[in-house]
Design an enzyme around this catalytic site. Structure first.
Site, PDB file in Angstrom:
ATOM      1  N   ASP A  31       0.867  -1.190   0.000  1.00 25.32           N
ATOM      2  CA  ASP A  31       0.000   0.000   0.000  1.00 25.32           C
ATOM      3  C   ASP A  31       0.893   1.226   0.000  1.00 25.32           C
ATOM      4  O   ASP A  31       1.971   1.218   0.605  1.00 25.32           O
ATOM      5  CB  ASP A  31      -0.918   0.007   1.227  1.00 25.32           C
ATOM      6  CG  ASP A  31      -2.187   0.821   0.980  1.00 25.32           C
ATOM      7  OD1 ASP A  31      -3.270   0.223   0.852  1.00 25.32           O
ATOM      8  OD2 ASP A  31      -2.078   2.075   0.896  1.00 25.32           O
ATOM      9  N   THR A 122     -13.401  -3.376  -8.150  1.00 29.41           N
ATOM     10  CA  THR A 122     -14.619  -3.340  -8.966  1.00 29.41           C
ATOM     11  C   THR A 122     -14.474  -2.261 -10.022  1.00 29.41           C
ATOM     12  O   THR A 122     -14.280  -1.083  -9.697  1.00 29.41           O
ATOM     13  CB  THR A 122     -15.844  -3.035  -8.068  1.00 29.41           C
ATOM     14  OG1 THR A 122     -15.905  -4.039  -7.061  1.00 29.41           O
ATOM     15  CG2 THR A 122     -17.134  -3.022  -8.874  1.00 29.41           C
ATOM     16  N   LEU A 154     -16.884 -10.179  -1.225  1.00 22.02           N
ATOM     17  CA  LEU A 154     -16.959 -10.217   0.241  1.00 22.02           C
ATOM     18  C   LEU A 154     -17.808  -9.082   0.771  1.00 22.02           C
ATOM     19  O   LEU A 154     -17.968  -8.039   0.136  1.00 22.02           O
ATOM     20  CB  LEU A 154     -15.561 -10.154   0.867  1.00 22.02           C
ATOM     21  CG  LEU A 154     -14.688  -8.905   0.706  1.00 22.02           C
ATOM     22  CD1 LEU A 154     -15.095  -7.776   1.623  1.00 22.02           C
ATOM     23  CD2 LEU A 154     -13.251  -9.269   0.971  1.00 22.02           C
ATOM     24  N   ARG A 155     -18.378  -9.314   1.952  1.00 18.19           N
ATOM     25  CA  ARG A 155     -19.135  -8.258   2.630  1.00 18.19           C
ATOM     26  C   ARG A 155     -18.368  -7.857   3.875  1.00 18.19           C
ATOM     27  O   ARG A 155     -17.898  -8.731   4.622  1.00 18.19           O
ATOM     28  CB  ARG A 155     -20.517  -8.780   3.051  1.00 18.19           C
ATOM     29  CG  ARG A 155     -21.431  -9.127   1.906  1.00 18.19           C
ATOM     30  CD  ARG A 155     -22.550 -10.024   2.368  1.00 18.19           C
ATOM     31  NE  ARG A 155     -22.032 -11.263   2.943  1.00 18.19           N
ATOM     32  CZ  ARG A 155     -22.776 -12.181   3.560  1.00 18.19           C
ATOM     33  NH1 ARG A 155     -24.054 -11.996   3.699  1.00 18.19           N
ATOM     34  NH2 ARG A 155     -22.228 -13.281   4.044  1.00 18.19           N
ATOM     35  N   LYS A 205     -19.773  -8.477 -11.689  1.00 20.33           N
ATOM     36  CA  LYS A 205     -19.689  -7.736 -10.424  1.00 20.33           C
ATOM     37  C   LYS A 205     -20.638  -6.539 -10.411  1.00 20.33           C
ATOM     38  O   LYS A 205     -21.420  -6.346  -9.473  1.00 20.33           O
ATOM     39  CB  LYS A 205     -18.237  -7.295 -10.200  1.00 20.33           C
ATOM     40  CG  LYS A 205     -18.027  -6.431  -8.967  1.00 20.33           C
ATOM     41  CD  LYS A 205     -18.320  -7.170  -7.681  1.00 20.33           C
ATOM     42  CE  LYS A 205     -18.401  -6.195  -6.513  1.00 20.33           C
ATOM     43  NZ  LYS A 205     -18.734  -6.817  -5.260  1.00 20.33           N
ATOM     44  N   ALA A 253     -36.713  -3.939   4.558  1.00 20.84           N
ATOM     45  CA  ALA A 253     -37.006  -2.523   4.290  1.00 20.84           C
ATOM     46  C   ALA A 253     -36.311  -1.660   5.334  1.00 20.84           C
ATOM     47  O   ALA A 253     -36.073  -2.084   6.456  1.00 20.84           O
ATOM     48  CB  ALA A 253     -38.511  -2.306   4.334  1.00 20.84           C
ATOM     49  N   GLY A 254     -35.973  -0.440   4.945  1.00 29.14           N
ATOM     50  CA  GLY A 254     -35.286   0.441   5.890  1.00 29.14           C
ATOM     51  C   GLY A 254     -35.021   1.797   5.283  1.00 29.14           C
ATOM     52  O   GLY A 254     -35.769   2.258   4.407  1.00 29.14           O
ATOM     53  N   CYS A 261     -19.830   0.413  -1.764  1.00 28.96           N
ATOM     54  CA  CYS A 261     -20.025  -0.376  -2.985  1.00 28.96           C
ATOM     55  C   CYS A 261     -21.324  -0.096  -3.719  1.00 28.96           C
ATOM     56  O   CYS A 261     -21.292   0.316  -4.882  1.00 28.96           O
ATOM     57  CB  CYS A 261     -19.914  -1.863  -2.655  1.00 28.96           C
ATOM     58  SG  CYS A 261     -18.239  -2.321  -2.203  1.00 28.96           S
ATOM     59  N   LYS A 264     -21.883   3.407  -5.396  1.00 33.98           N
ATOM     60  CA  LYS A 264     -20.844   3.638  -6.402  1.00 33.98           C
ATOM     61  C   LYS A 264     -20.976   2.660  -7.582  1.00 33.98           C
ATOM     62  O   LYS A 264     -20.852   3.066  -8.743  1.00 33.98           O
ATOM     63  CB  LYS A 264     -19.477   3.472  -5.709  1.00 33.98           C
ATOM     64  CG  LYS A 264     -18.345   3.016  -6.588  1.00 33.98           C
ATOM     65  CD  LYS A 264     -17.064   2.954  -5.813  1.00 33.98           C
ATOM     66  CE  LYS A 264     -16.696   1.569  -5.312  1.00 33.98           C
ATOM     67  NZ  LYS A 264     -16.418   0.591  -6.353  1.00 33.98           N
TER      68      LYS A 264
HETATM   69  P1  NAD Z   1      -9.933   0.830   0.361  1.00 27.45           P
HETATM   70  O1  NAD Z   1     -10.043   2.268   0.093  1.00 27.45           O
HETATM   71  O2  NAD Z   1     -10.280   0.312   1.727  1.00 27.45           O
HETATM   72  O3  NAD Z   1      -8.492   0.305   0.002  1.00 27.45           O
HETATM   73  C1  NAD Z   1      -7.805   0.661  -1.137  1.00 27.45           C
HETATM   74  C2  NAD Z   1      -6.343   0.787  -0.783  1.00 27.45           C
HETATM   75  O4  NAD Z   1      -5.579   0.992  -1.970  1.00 27.45           O
HETATM   76  C3  NAD Z   1      -6.036   1.985   0.135  1.00 27.45           C
HETATM   77  O5  NAD Z   1      -5.403   1.524   1.306  1.00 27.45           O
HETATM   78  C4  NAD Z   1      -5.106   2.869  -0.695  1.00 27.45           C
HETATM   79  O6  NAD Z   1      -4.114   3.513   0.075  1.00 27.45           O
HETATM   80  C5  NAD Z   1      -4.493   1.838  -1.645  1.00 27.45           C
HETATM   81  N1  NAD Z   1      -3.907   2.416  -2.847  1.00 27.45           N
HETATM   82  C6  NAD Z   1      -4.420   3.347  -3.699  1.00 27.45           C
HETATM   83  N2  NAD Z   1      -3.552   3.618  -4.672  1.00 27.45           N
HETATM   84  C7  NAD Z   1      -2.465   2.860  -4.472  1.00 27.45           C
HETATM   85  C8  NAD Z   1      -1.233   2.688  -5.139  1.00 27.45           C
HETATM   86  N3  NAD Z   1      -0.954   3.398  -6.250  1.00 27.45           N
HETATM   87  N4  NAD Z   1      -0.336   1.835  -4.645  1.00 27.45           N
HETATM   88  C9  NAD Z   1      -0.611   1.121  -3.540  1.00 27.45           C
HETATM   89  N5  NAD Z   1      -1.753   1.230  -2.848  1.00 27.45           N
HETATM   90  C10 NAD Z   1      -2.675   2.086  -3.310  1.00 27.45           C
HETATM   91  O7  NAD Z   1     -10.892   0.123  -0.717  1.00 27.45           O
HETATM   92  P2  NAD Z   1     -11.638  -1.284  -0.593  1.00 27.45           P
HETATM   93  O8  NAD Z   1     -12.916  -1.122   0.158  1.00 27.45           O
HETATM   94  O9  NAD Z   1     -10.675  -2.336  -0.154  1.00 27.45           O
HETATM   95  O10 NAD Z   1     -12.034  -1.533  -2.107  1.00 27.45           O
HETATM   96  C11 NAD Z   1     -11.074  -1.858  -3.080  1.00 27.45           C
HETATM   97  C12 NAD Z   1     -11.802  -2.283  -4.335  1.00 27.45           C
HETATM   98  O11 NAD Z   1     -12.591  -3.472  -4.083  1.00 27.45           O
HETATM   99  C13 NAD Z   1     -12.798  -1.246  -4.862  1.00 27.45           C
HETATM  100  O12 NAD Z   1     -12.828  -1.302  -6.249  1.00 27.45           O
HETATM  101  C14 NAD Z   1     -14.122  -1.732  -4.309  1.00 27.45           C
HETATM  102  O13 NAD Z   1     -15.217  -1.300  -5.077  1.00 27.45           O
HETATM  103  C15 NAD Z   1     -13.965  -3.230  -4.379  1.00 27.45           C
HETATM  104  N6  NAD Z   1     -14.763  -3.989  -3.416  1.00 27.45           N
HETATM  105  C16 NAD Z   1     -14.910  -3.541  -2.146  1.00 27.45           C
HETATM  106  C17 NAD Z   1     -15.661  -4.297  -1.234  1.00 27.45           C
HETATM  107  C18 NAD Z   1     -15.845  -3.811   0.175  1.00 27.45           C
HETATM  108  O14 NAD Z   1     -16.705  -4.374   0.875  1.00 27.45           O
HETATM  109  N7  NAD Z   1     -15.109  -2.832   0.671  1.00 27.45           N
HETATM  110  C19 NAD Z   1     -16.236  -5.515  -1.633  1.00 27.45           C
HETATM  111  C20 NAD Z   1     -16.038  -5.959  -2.943  1.00 27.45           C
HETATM  112  C21 NAD Z   1     -15.301  -5.183  -3.832  1.00 27.45           C
END
Ligand code: NAD
Length: 436
Positions: A31, A122, A154-155, A205, A253-254, A261, A264
């Protein structure tokens, strides 16, 4: 055992990396957020996800899992690189792929041997094509590589269980080698593996999340009919859900969906559909219904306590759903904003999301616990359905409140019990009138 790099150590990257390490692979989670990686190296987890900290510690100790801010080294050392960075929405609803592109470029510049680059973020359909082009354009020497799409389902709150026991694993590939490698890393997970072309995987997705969002908006629309007619949405949803073709999930309902997610991905799917020449009107309505649920919740509070100015509203629950500290697009943000704009004072409490909520809403009063939140409140608004809120001492809560009114945005509480204690109780879709 494969050597794997996960780029992006957020909710998805961290869970995926940790689980792949637990399955026996050697994983480095990368990261570019230095403080996040520092914390992780110390064994501390920057997000709240049940069970994750213990699993990270276990796999770090066994040296299967490590953390880094540097992508060059892990790119060279790994055979498979997952892109799991954030893909936030832009104001026009499109998906911001800046981080995906940046990672693709950096990977390309550091590739010295074959790599399988897997998109886990995603993304709209056709993103993998762009990633492939970006890599080709930025390669320093002619190194072979494959691109794949492996969307994540994942959720938050049950992320580990969802990763180890998913409903399905979707693998979008355009080479037998990529298919073999991806199937192999997940081989110990017992779940159907669906192998498709890359574009179909990308659409699976977006379409899945949009469909789930549609289910929620559908039941919320039905809840409005229940409310107007004197029916009970909980019974209606139960009756619908018993039909196997419909299923009972996502029929609660809510006040509508939130989180990082659904809003977006719905907007992203709408946007890419339009770009491709199809006006996906149905999804516009799903969004509209979702927005209106928050407004009608605030109206319900108003209908019950009349003037909001100078009233105190206790808000229970801030995260977009229970068992997470994620505040991204949480309905609580819009609801609190509407209350504050009308002059109400908000006393909020959430079991784990208050630290993150403070970053978004610094001027709200954050209570020590639920009892502190309801002190002298004119109304208690249940916004997130944390299970613990069911077990509060409502006799005590009634004593602490100025006026005993509860507006339950999640149909969390038992109407008969709450009303027998002397509360004015309103919920969603006629749940408050439940007689069974
Ligand atoms: P997040 O914001 O929690 O994590 C993303 C991470 O990527 C951050 O820590 C950020 O610092 C890092 N990052 C960004 N640019 C970077 C780079 N150039 N080099 C290294 N690290 C970098 O996001 P998330 O919730 O984990 O979601 C990630 C993806 O997965 C998204 O596309 C999201 O839509 C998808 N997704 C999320 C969930 C969820 O429940 N959160 C579930 C399924 C899919």
């Amino acid at each position: 055992m494969r050597k794997i790099a996960i780029v992006g150590s957020g909710y998805v990257g961290l869970v995926t990396g940790t689980c792949l390490a637990e399955l026996g692979h050697k994983v480095v989670c990368v990261d570019n957020n230095k403080s996040k990686i520092e914390l992780l190296k110390k064994g501390q987890v920057p997000i709240y996800e049940p069970g994750l900290e213990a699993l990270i510690r276990k796999n770090t100790r066994s040296k299967r899992l490590s953390f880094s801010t540097d992508l060059a080294g892990p790119t060279k050392a790994s055979e498979i690189i997952f892109i799991a960075v954030n893909t936030p929405p832009k104001p026009d609803g499109s998906v911001d792929l800046y981080y995906v592109e940046a990672v693709a470029r950096e990977i390309a510049q550091n590739m010295t041997s074959y790599k399988l680059i897997v998109d886990k973020s995603t993304v709209p359909v056709e993103t993998a094509e762009r990633v492939e082009l970006t890599i080709k354009r930025n390669l320093k020497k002619n190194v072979p590589f494959d691109i794949a799409s492996n969307p994540e389902f994942l959720r938050e709150g049950s992320a580990l269980d969802d990763t180890f026991h998913p409903d399905r694993i979707v693998i979008g590939v355009n080479s037998p080698k990529a298919e073999k490698m991806l199937k192999e890393i997940y081989s110990t997970i017992k779940a159907p593996v669906l192998v498709t072309d890359i574009k179909s995987a990308e659409i699976i997705k977006h379409a899945s999340n949009s469909f789930l969002a549609l289910k929620i908006s559908f039941i919320n629309a039905v809840a409005n009919i229940c409310e107007k007619s004197g029916a009970n949405i909980v019974k209606v949803a139960e009756g619908m859900g018993l039909d196997k073709r419909i299923g009972k999930a996502f029929l609660n309902a809510g006040i509508g969906f939130g989180g990082s997610c659904f809003p977006k991905d719905l907007s992203g799917f709408l946007w890419i559909s339009k770009k491709l020449g199809y006006d996906f009107k149905l999804l516009e309505v799903v969004k509209e219904i979702n927005e209106s649920q928050k407004h009608s919740f605030v109206k319900k509070i108003e209908d019950n306590i009349w003037i909001l100015k100078d009233k105190t509203i206790a808000v229970l629950g801030l995260s977009f759903k229970p068992d997470t500290d994620d505040m991204r697009s949480a309905p609580s943000i819009d609801i609190i904003k509407m209350l504050v704009e009308q002059g109400a004072k908000v006393r909020a409490y959430d079991p784990v999301a208050m630290k993150r909520a403070k970053e978004t809403m610094p001027s709200v009063y954050y209570a020590r616990d639920a009892y502190d939140a309801v002190k002298n409140a004119d109304c208690l608004a249940v916004v997130t359905e944390w299970d613990a809120f069911k077990r509060l001492d409502y006799k005590m809560i009634k004593k602490l409140m100025k006026s005993p009114t509860i507006i339950d945005g999640r149909n969390l509480l038992d109407p008969k019990t709450i009303k027998s204690l002397g509360f004015v109780y309103r919920a969603i879709g006629g749940w408050e009138n439940s007689i069974f």
